[in-house]
Design an enzyme around this catalytic site. Sequence first.
Site, PDB file in Angstrom:
ATOM      1  N   ASN A 211       0.747  -1.000   0.281  1.00 56.43           N
ATOM      2  CA  ASN A 211       0.499  -0.374   0.266  1.00 56.43           C
ATOM      3  C   ASN A 211       1.344   1.140   0.202  1.00 56.43           C
ATOM      4  OD1 ASN A 211      -1.734   1.945   0.227  1.00 56.43           O
ATOM      5  ND2 ASN A 211      -2.661   1.143   2.026  1.00 56.43           N
TER       6      ASN A 211
ATOM      7  N   LYS B   6       0.013   4.355  -0.214  1.00 58.50           N
ATOM      8  CA  LYS B   6      -0.347   5.403   0.660  1.00 58.50           C
ATOM      9  C   LYS B   6      -0.126   6.804  -0.689  1.00 58.50           C
ATOM     10  CE  LYS B   6       0.244   3.072   4.995  1.00 58.50           C
ATOM     11  NZ  LYS B   6      -0.094   3.516   6.171  1.00 58.50           N
TER      12      LYS B   6
ATOM     13  N   HIS C 203      -9.945   0.744   5.114  1.00 57.03           N
ATOM     14  CA  HIS C 203      -7.785   0.993   6.198  1.00 57.03           C
ATOM     15  C   HIS C 203      -8.433   2.137   7.003  1.00 57.03           C
ATOM     16  CE1 HIS C 203      -4.559   2.933   6.876  1.00 57.03           C
ATOM     17  NE2 HIS C 203      -3.817   0.692   5.789  1.00 57.03           N
TER      18      HIS C 203
ATOM     19  N   GLU D  15      -7.304   3.520   8.246  1.00 62.56           N
ATOM     20  CA  GLU D  15      -7.410   6.432   7.776  1.00 62.56           C
ATOM     21  C   GLU D  15      -8.294   6.370   7.385  1.00 62.56           C
ATOM     22  OE1 GLU D  15      -3.342   5.333   5.584  1.00 62.56           O
ATOM     23  OE2 GLU D  15      -1.821   4.780   7.685  1.00 62.56           O
TER      24      GLU D  15
ATOM     25  N   GLU E  41      -5.320  -4.889  10.440  1.00 59.90           N
ATOM     26  CA  GLU E  41      -3.758  -4.441  10.614  1.00 59.90           C
ATOM     27  C   GLU E  41      -4.260  -3.219  12.508  1.00 59.90           C
ATOM     28  OE1 GLU E  41      -1.869  -2.713   6.942  1.00 59.90           O
ATOM     29  OE2 GLU E  41      -4.249  -1.361   6.913  1.00 59.90           O
TER      30      GLU E  41
ATOM     31  N   GLY F 167       2.725   2.120  10.649  1.00 60.73           N
ATOM     32  CA  GLY F 167       3.711   3.415  10.593  1.00 60.73           C
ATOM     33  C   GLY F 167       3.917   3.542  12.393  1.00 60.73           C
TER      34      GLY F 167
HETATM   35  P1  13P Z   1       3.064   0.195   7.576  1.00 59.23           P
HETATM   36  O1  13P Z   1       3.283  -0.715   7.027  1.00 59.23           O
HETATM   37  O2  13P Z   1       3.879   1.286   7.045  1.00 59.23           O
HETATM   38  O3  13P Z   1       2.840   0.088   9.328  1.00 59.23           O
HETATM   39  O4  13P Z   1       1.673   0.296   7.109  1.00 59.23           O
HETATM   40  C1  13P Z   1       0.705  -0.001   6.836  1.00 59.23           C
HETATM   41  C2  13P Z   1      -0.517  -0.320   6.530  1.00 59.23           C
HETATM   42  O5  13P Z   1      -1.427   0.540   7.277  1.00 59.23           O
HETATM   43  C3  13P Z   1      -1.218  -0.720   5.167  1.00 59.23           C
HETATM   44  O6  13P Z   1      -2.185  -0.741   4.348  1.00 59.23           O
END
Ligand code: 13P
Length: 249
Positions: free
Chosen positions: A9, A11, A94, A96, A166, A172
């Site tokens: 991903n 992002k 997700h 976010e 997740e 992150g």
């Molecule tokens: P990270 O691998 O940067 O922690 O992000 C995970 C994520 O949100 C994947 O969708």
Amino acid sequence: MRTPLVIGNWKMHGTSASNHQLLEQLLPLLKPDTQVAIAVCPPYPYLSQVKAMIGGNLALGAQNLNMQEKGAHTGEVSGPMLKDTGCRYVLVGHSERREIYGESDLIIAEKFAVAVASELIPVLCVGETLKQRKTGQSIEVVSSQIKSVIQRNGIQSFANAVIAYEPVWAIGTGETATPAQAQEVHQKIRELIGEYDISIAETLPLLYGGSVNASNATSLFNQPDVDGGLVGGASLNAESFAAICQAAS
Ligand code: 13P
């Protein structure tokens, strides 16, 4: 037997130039004969660019879709458009999207429906916050996020879907769930799906996401109910992402 799956991903990162460079580095590192399904989810403007460069066992995914199939929704992108652009997967719900853009379980269930209707493979993202984990609510939160999609769409809608666990506190942050923590939740998710349909439960890929990197991927993917990963930061580095894909094989 479930085929391992690793999804990157990206992002809201990248430029045409950096995407090109990343894929030029990544493609030769991916072994064509590995029994791993791999996908990358670039931002919308780069879907076609990435689609033109990839192939083989590397597929295209999108990070989001609208809950309507078409219409007057300025600034939005529909499931049929993603299908038309060559996407195989789409992330749905997700954390976010849930946290920053206020997407409710109801909206996410609608998006999941549009993904299925558009013949995309929805990757339903679920996970608890740190506060919820600390108060022992992880399983309850994740179960309720999944149940709302089952209630809206029926269990058969999971026949060609993916669930990504997740934990929000691991995204992150560099703090990864331990393999045991990931396995515990994944096992409960599979049990929950099994209460509705045992054969879907056995074939449904369950991905772990949250600070997956080249060093921790193997121990996470070795867990019996962890079928691969949803990778954020480490998917922007060709060597790290290739190593994670290799760990899933
Ligand atoms: P990270 O691998 O940067 O922690 O992000 C995970 C994520 O949100 C994947 O969708």
